[in-house]
Design an enzyme around this catalytic site. Structure first.
Site, PDB file in Angstrom:
ATOM      1  CG  ASN A  45      -3.623  -2.287   6.882  1.00 33.30           C
ATOM      2  OD1 ASN A  45      -3.487  -1.897   5.728  1.00 33.30           O
ATOM      3  ND2 ASN A  45      -4.678  -2.973   7.275  1.00 33.30           N
ATOM      4  CE1 TYR A  79      -9.563  -2.706   0.214  1.00 33.92           C
ATOM      5  CE2 TYR A  79      -8.542  -0.818  -0.832  1.00 33.92           C
ATOM      6  CZ  TYR A  79      -8.442  -1.969  -0.074  1.00 33.92           C
ATOM      7  OH  TYR A  79      -7.216  -2.387   0.386  1.00 33.92           O
ATOM      8  CG  HIS A 103      -5.474  -5.996  -0.386  1.00 37.55           C
ATOM      9  ND1 HIS A 103      -6.714  -5.901   0.209  1.00 37.55           N
ATOM     10  CD2 HIS A 103      -5.599  -6.899  -1.397  1.00 37.55           C
ATOM     11  CE1 HIS A 103      -7.551  -6.719  -0.430  1.00 37.55           C
ATOM     12  NE2 HIS A 103      -6.902  -7.325  -1.412  1.00 37.55           N
ATOM     13  CD  GLU A 134      -9.207  -8.740  -3.697  1.00 42.40           C
ATOM     14  OE1 GLU A 134     -10.076  -8.473  -2.848  1.00 42.40           O
ATOM     15  OE2 GLU A 134      -8.053  -9.109  -3.386  1.00 42.40           O
ATOM     16  CE  LYS A 190      -4.000  -2.118   2.318  1.00 45.76           C
ATOM     17  NZ  LYS A 190      -4.986  -1.968   3.430  1.00 45.76           N
TER      18      LYS A 190
END
Ligand code: IDP
Ligand code: MG
Length: 142
Positions: A117, A54, A120, A131, A14
């Site tokens: 965080n 998302y 993913h 995805e 990320k």
């Protein structure tokens, strides 16, 4: 090896982790964890793209912040191969909230908060396939 449900997952490094210069360290952890990188590219998503990715979280309190964050800078998207790839990658990442992630996990080491965080990972074989196809064509898997 033929691609089959169960041996592929989709991963993102990320924008927080890319921006902090942790891309190489995280790729090293992926390879050290026994994954084969089948496809990889750096992208900078538009807000529309991150909203599309998302979509399942639309309506949740963190959706706006999450999609803004995911389009705030470059990230690295990857297809990873390993037996039981979805669970194996989630195990290596650790819990969503880095403060609750086990020692030695990527989110524990590199994640700054529950929102930012570091990585993913897909949560099921079905979502992994969805995805992967969001970011890669079949021809891009090597
Ligand atoms: P996961 O990434 O561990 O699968 P999900 O529940 O699918 O976790 O949430 C997707 C992403 O949304 C998380 O990785 C995190 O970036 C963000 N997120 C989830 N829950 C929260 C929250 O309570 N506050 C802020 N961001 C969150
Ligand atoms: Mg998830």
């Amino acid at each position: 090896m033929a691609d089959q449900a169960g041996n592929l997952t989709f991963a993102i490094i990320k924008p927080d982790a890319v921006g902090a210069g942790n891309t190489g360290k995280i790729i090293d952890r992926i390879i050290g964890g026994g994954f084969r990188i089948r496809a990889m590219k750096m992208i900078h998503q538009t807000r529309k793209q991150s909203e599309g990715f998302y979509e399942v979280h639309r309506g949740k309190p963190f959706y706006e912040g999450l999609t803004e964050f995911m389009s705030s800078g470059p990230c690295v998207v990857m297809v990873l191969e390993k037996d039981g790839a979805v669970k194996a990658w989630r195990d290596l990442m650790g819990a969503t909230d880095p403060t609750k992630a086990d020692e030695g996990t990527i989110r524990k080491e590199f994640g700054g908060s529950v929102g930012e965080n570091a990585t993913h990972g897909s949560d099921s074989d079905e979502n992994a396939a969805i995805e992967i196809s969001f970011f890669f064509s079949k021809l891009e898997l090597v």
